[in-house]
Scaffold this active site. Structure first.
Site, short mmCIF file in Angstrom:
data_model
loop_
_atom_site.label_atom_id
_atom_site.label_comp_id
_atom_site.label_asym_id
_atom_site.label_seq_id
_atom_site.Cartn_x
_atom_site.Cartn_y
_atom_site.Cartn_z
N GLU A 154 12.78 -23.17 28.06
CA GLU A 154 13.16 -21.76 27.88
C GLU A 154 14.55 -21.58 28.47
O GLU A 154 14.78 -21.91 29.64
CB GLU A 154 12.16 -20.85 28.61
CG GLU A 154 12.51 -19.38 28.47
CD GLU A 154 11.53 -18.45 29.19
OE1 GLU A 154 10.42 -18.26 28.69
OE2 GLU A 154 11.90 -17.94 30.27
N LYS B 220 8.15 -24.92 36.42
CA LYS B 220 6.93 -24.19 36.82
C LYS B 220 6.08 -25.11 37.68
O LYS B 220 6.01 -26.30 37.41
CB LYS B 220 6.15 -23.83 35.56
CG LYS B 220 5.83 -22.37 35.38
CD LYS B 220 4.98 -22.18 34.12
CE LYS B 220 4.42 -20.79 33.98
NZ LYS B 220 5.36 -19.71 33.89
P1 GTP Z 1 5.28 -14.89 29.42
O1 GTP Z 1 4.16 -15.30 28.51
O2 GTP Z 1 4.84 -14.15 30.63
O3 GTP Z 1 6.15 -16.06 29.74
O4 GTP Z 1 6.20 -13.86 28.65
P2 GTP Z 1 6.66 -13.91 27.15
O5 GTP Z 1 6.19 -15.15 26.50
O6 GTP Z 1 6.34 -12.60 26.52
O7 GTP Z 1 8.22 -14.11 27.26
P3 GTP Z 1 9.41 -13.13 27.54
O8 GTP Z 1 10.51 -13.67 26.69
O9 GTP Z 1 9.10 -11.67 27.38
O10 GTP Z 1 9.72 -13.35 29.10
C1 GTP Z 1 9.93 -14.59 29.64
C2 GTP Z 1 10.71 -14.50 30.94
O11 GTP Z 1 11.79 -13.58 30.84
C3 GTP Z 1 9.95 -14.02 32.14
O12 GTP Z 1 9.25 -15.07 32.76
C4 GTP Z 1 11.08 -13.49 33.04
O13 GTP Z 1 11.79 -14.55 33.66
C5 GTP Z 1 11.99 -12.86 32.03
N1 GTP Z 1 11.64 -11.45 31.78
C6 GTP Z 1 11.06 -10.96 30.67
N2 GTP Z 1 10.88 -9.63 30.78
C7 GTP Z 1 11.37 -9.27 31.97
C8 GTP Z 1 11.45 -8.02 32.66
O14 GTP Z 1 11.05 -6.97 32.19
N3 GTP Z 1 12.01 -8.04 33.90
C9 GTP Z 1 12.50 -9.18 34.47
N4 GTP Z 1 13.03 -9.10 35.69
N5 GTP Z 1 12.40 -10.37 33.85
C10 GTP Z 1 11.85 -10.43 32.63
MG MG Z 2 7.43 -16.92 30.34
#
Ligand code: GTP
Ligand code: MG
Length: 233
Positions: A169, A75
């Protein structure tokens, strides 16, 4: 100036005497932040090496490669700070380490659905890896259709002066899931998150087709495997 312990440094605390910005202070903060970010780069290097070892070892012992490709991303400092502000986390390095768990990201794209668990189990089983969080968006697909296995792991990084445990991650998915996710990501950005309903339902349908393709490919893969075994017996 007395060096600060990096983990208690306030990133935004740069007002000096009489509210003036202390240039030396800013310089120290900047260096500490750069050093903090370097730990994440090293963690990516370590995880990538582990995955490459698995790939090469699979190839050598099973004459089979479960991994199509591996990508990683660090990042940017700007988006780390943007996330800290957006989520209202305290602005210090210890809090950033604890709360922002996606500074280091590694994505593993596999050929078949069954490869995902194979890779996951072999990573999670390694002594130096600790799983902090696991989200299975394959067993529980997101409402928009998104599928992937997400792991947040921590790994020790041996620096010249200290050892740090750094979170990484890891996203593991098939080629079809990856294809879908990259298109959905583009569409999501194009519409700034407000995807029109007809596109949303098309995307959900496309996710269903991707799952069907994955299942079909998995079945074919096993069929070919069994045929090959019969031939060699
Ligand atoms: P953040 O706090 O935004 O990082 O999300 P989170 O903590 O809820 O984590 P989550 O596991 O849902 O998502 C982390 C990462 O997975 C994102 O930064 C994307 O790279 C990927 N991701 C999650 N949801 C989606 C989605 O609906 N579409 C796509 N294209 N990527 C996703
Ligand atoms: Mg994320």
């Amino acid at each position: 100036m007395k060096p600060w312990h990096p983990d208690t440094t306030a990133v935004d605390g740069f007002s000096g005497a009489a509210g003036r910005i202390d240039v030396e202070h800013v310089h120290v903060l900047r260096e500490q932040f750069v050093d903090f970010m370097l730990g994440y780069k090293f963690a990516i290097d370590e995880i990538t090496t582990k995955i490459n070892i698995l790939r090469e070892d699979f190839n050598s012992t099973h004459e089979y490669n479960p991994i199509e490709h591996v990508r990683s991303r660090l990042k940017s400092p700007e988006s780390v700070l943007e996330k800290v502000q957006r989520k209202n986390y305290p602005m210090n390095l210890a809090a950033i380490r604890e709360n922002v768990l996606d500074i280091a990201g590694v994505r593993v794209v596999c050929s078949f659905i069954s490869d995902i668990a194979a890779i996951r189990d072999r990573l999670v089983g390694q002594e130096d890896i600790t799983v902090l969080e696991e989200r299975d968006y394959i067993a529980h697909r997101k409402p928009n259709g998104y599928q992937s296995l997400h792991l947040i792991v921590s790994i020790p990084v041996f620096r010249s002066a200290r050892t740090e445990r750094i979170p990484v991650e890891i996203q593991i998915r098939t080629i079809a899931m990856d294809f879908w996710a990259s298109l959905e990501h583009k569409i999501y950005y194009k519409y700034r998150g407000e995807v029109p309903p007809n596109l949303r339902s098309d995307l959900a349908q496309a996710a269903e087709v991707a799952t069907q393709l994955d299942e079909k490919m998995e079945a074919l893969h096993h069929q070919v495997d069994r045929t090959a075994q019969v031939r060699t017996n």
